[in-house]
Design a protein around this motif. Sequence first.
Motif, PDB file in Angstrom:
ATOM      1  N   ILE A 136       0.831  -1.198   0.000  1.00  0.00           N
ATOM      2  CA  ILE A 136       0.000   0.000   0.000  1.00  0.00           C
ATOM      3  C   ILE A 136       0.874   1.259   0.000  1.00  0.00           C
ATOM      4  O   ILE A 136       1.823   1.375   0.781  1.00  0.00           O
ATOM      5  N   LEU A 137       0.537   2.207  -0.861  1.00  0.00           N
ATOM      6  CA  LEU A 137       1.222   3.497  -0.906  1.00  0.00           C
ATOM      7  C   LEU A 137       0.337   4.571  -0.278  1.00  0.00           C
ATOM      8  O   LEU A 137      -0.830   4.724  -0.662  1.00  0.00           O
ATOM      9  N   ARG A 179      -0.762   6.269  -9.821  1.00  0.00           N
ATOM     10  CA  ARG A 179       0.548   6.594  -9.243  1.00  0.00           C
ATOM     11  C   ARG A 179       1.083   5.434  -8.404  1.00  0.00           C
ATOM     12  O   ARG A 179       2.272   5.108  -8.447  1.00  0.00           O
ATOM     13  N   ALA A 180       0.200   4.827  -7.639  1.00  0.00           N
ATOM     14  CA  ALA A 180       0.624   3.715  -6.783  1.00  0.00           C
ATOM     15  C   ALA A 180       1.090   2.531  -7.626  1.00  0.00           C
ATOM     16  O   ALA A 180       2.147   1.937  -7.353  1.00  0.00           O
ATOM     17  N   LEU A 200       0.918   5.718  13.000  1.00  0.00           N
ATOM     18  CA  LEU A 200       0.841   4.417  12.342  1.00  0.00           C
ATOM     19  C   LEU A 200       2.232   3.936  11.919  1.00  0.00           C
ATOM     20  O   LEU A 200       2.608   2.782  12.162  1.00  0.00           O
ATOM     21  N   MET A 201       2.996   4.815  11.295  1.00  0.00           N
ATOM     22  CA  MET A 201       4.333   4.434  10.857  1.00  0.00           C
ATOM     23  C   MET A 201       5.245   4.152  12.065  1.00  0.00           C
ATOM     24  O   MET A 201       6.076   3.239  12.029  1.00  0.00           O
ATOM     25  N   LYS A 202       5.074   4.936  13.123  1.00  0.00           N
ATOM     26  CA  LYS A 202       5.847   4.693  14.355  1.00  0.00           C
ATOM     27  C   LYS A 202       5.542   3.295  14.903  1.00  0.00           C
ATOM     28  O   LYS A 202       6.456   2.564  15.299  1.00  0.00           O
ATOM     29  N   ARG A 246       5.917   8.577   1.963  1.00  0.00           N
ATOM     30  CA  ARG A 246       7.060   9.414   1.583  1.00  0.00           C
ATOM     31  C   ARG A 246       8.292   8.524   1.416  1.00  0.00           C
ATOM     32  O   ARG A 246       8.297   7.626   0.583  1.00  0.00           O
ATOM     33  N   ASP A 247       9.349   8.750   2.176  1.00  0.00           N
ATOM     34  CA  ASP A 247      10.562   7.938   2.020  1.00  0.00           C
ATOM     35  C   ASP A 247      10.653   6.832   3.069  1.00  0.00           C
ATOM     36  O   ASP A 247      11.710   6.211   3.236  1.00  0.00           O
ATOM     37  N   ASP A 248       9.553   6.593   3.751  1.00  0.00           N
ATOM     38  CA  ASP A 248       9.547   5.618   4.848  1.00  0.00           C
ATOM     39  C   ASP A 248       8.719   4.391   4.449  1.00  0.00           C
ATOM     40  O   ASP A 248       7.651   4.522   3.853  1.00  0.00           O
ATOM     41  N   VAL A 249       9.223   3.211   4.778  1.00  0.00           N
ATOM     42  CA  VAL A 249       8.529   1.960   4.461  1.00  0.00           C
ATOM     43  C   VAL A 249       8.536   1.060   5.690  1.00  0.00           C
ATOM     44  O   VAL A 249       9.561   0.926   6.363  1.00  0.00           O
TER      45      VAL A 249
END
Length: 353
Positions: A176-177, A208-209, A283-285, A313-316
């Motif tokens: 998911i993007l 885009r995704a 969520l990313m944390k 962004r630049d985090d996965v």
Amino acid sequence: MEIRFEKREQLKEKPDEKQLGFGKYMTDYMFVLDWDRGQGWHDARIVPHGPIALEPACVTLHYAQETFEGLKAYRRADGKIQLFRPQMNARRMIASNERLCMPELPEEMFVEAVKAIVEVEKDWVPSEPGTSLYIRPFTFATESALGVHMASSFKFVIICTPVGAYYAEGINPVKILVEDELVRAVKGGTGFTKCGGNYAASILGQVRAEEKGYTQVLWLDGVERKYVEEVGTMNIMFKIAGEFYTAPIEGTVLAGVTRDSIIHILRDWGYQVNETKLSIDDLMKAGHDGTLEEAFGTGTAAVISPVGELAYRDDVVTVNDFKIGEVSQKLYDYLTGIQWGREEDKYGWTVEV
């Protein structure tokens, strides 16, 4: 409701149930109902599936006054056919139509129409594991006149298609993007409705995704671009530190039938379900510190679609080692068990045709 039936001269050849895909094959018939100002709903009929004639100035083609729904018919092991919570679809279409200044089709007429077309098309309901008959009711303006206004005539139509899995990945996790530039919906708009305009606005994000190798888009709120809302064509849920989180129904998120069913089941199983705003940063944390245990989309088409990777962004972050979570699998098995008649329906959600 008196329904006229027009028989087609020759029935179509039915496709291989093992190779259905999604939405590729249309059944023999469609249900049609007209609405005119001063007359209301009239002339219910089941006719051969085919083109619908429209004037070039039809207001739907210019001003998008239309709504739709999606539900399924399932063949049980005993051969009988059942629907899943069609009343919720009827109520959601009423809400959608009200927002778009369209006539409301009463709940009992909606369900009766769905049952009628499924009864006629019962031989199209597949029996292969994981297959079903997808049902697409939709309403659109038919008046021919340029100028933005509430139309004076409409059609309610139901078409059907036998389907397999919605995503090629099936029940396997997807990537998911997170979209942080484009906006899907804002309060006061049509985000809570099931109208084509919402989906048209989402296509660029989807493109885009896909260009970046992702299956779907995770949309953020339209004001702050901060809070998680929906994923593509589905609602989404996250299991963080043992509790579940999903966006609240506050005018920008679709009131999903599967979403509502999953919340009921999770709470019955003793889980805390939080219908609250969840920021993408939190969520990313959670993804990095290991407390994001599971993530999955919910919807009629896919039922449960596990998320294995989130990119913002630049985090996965990778979710559950890119494997379906234990609770996600349990939910899928239990809910589809109810839908296909393998599990007891203690909620009274199924409707036999």
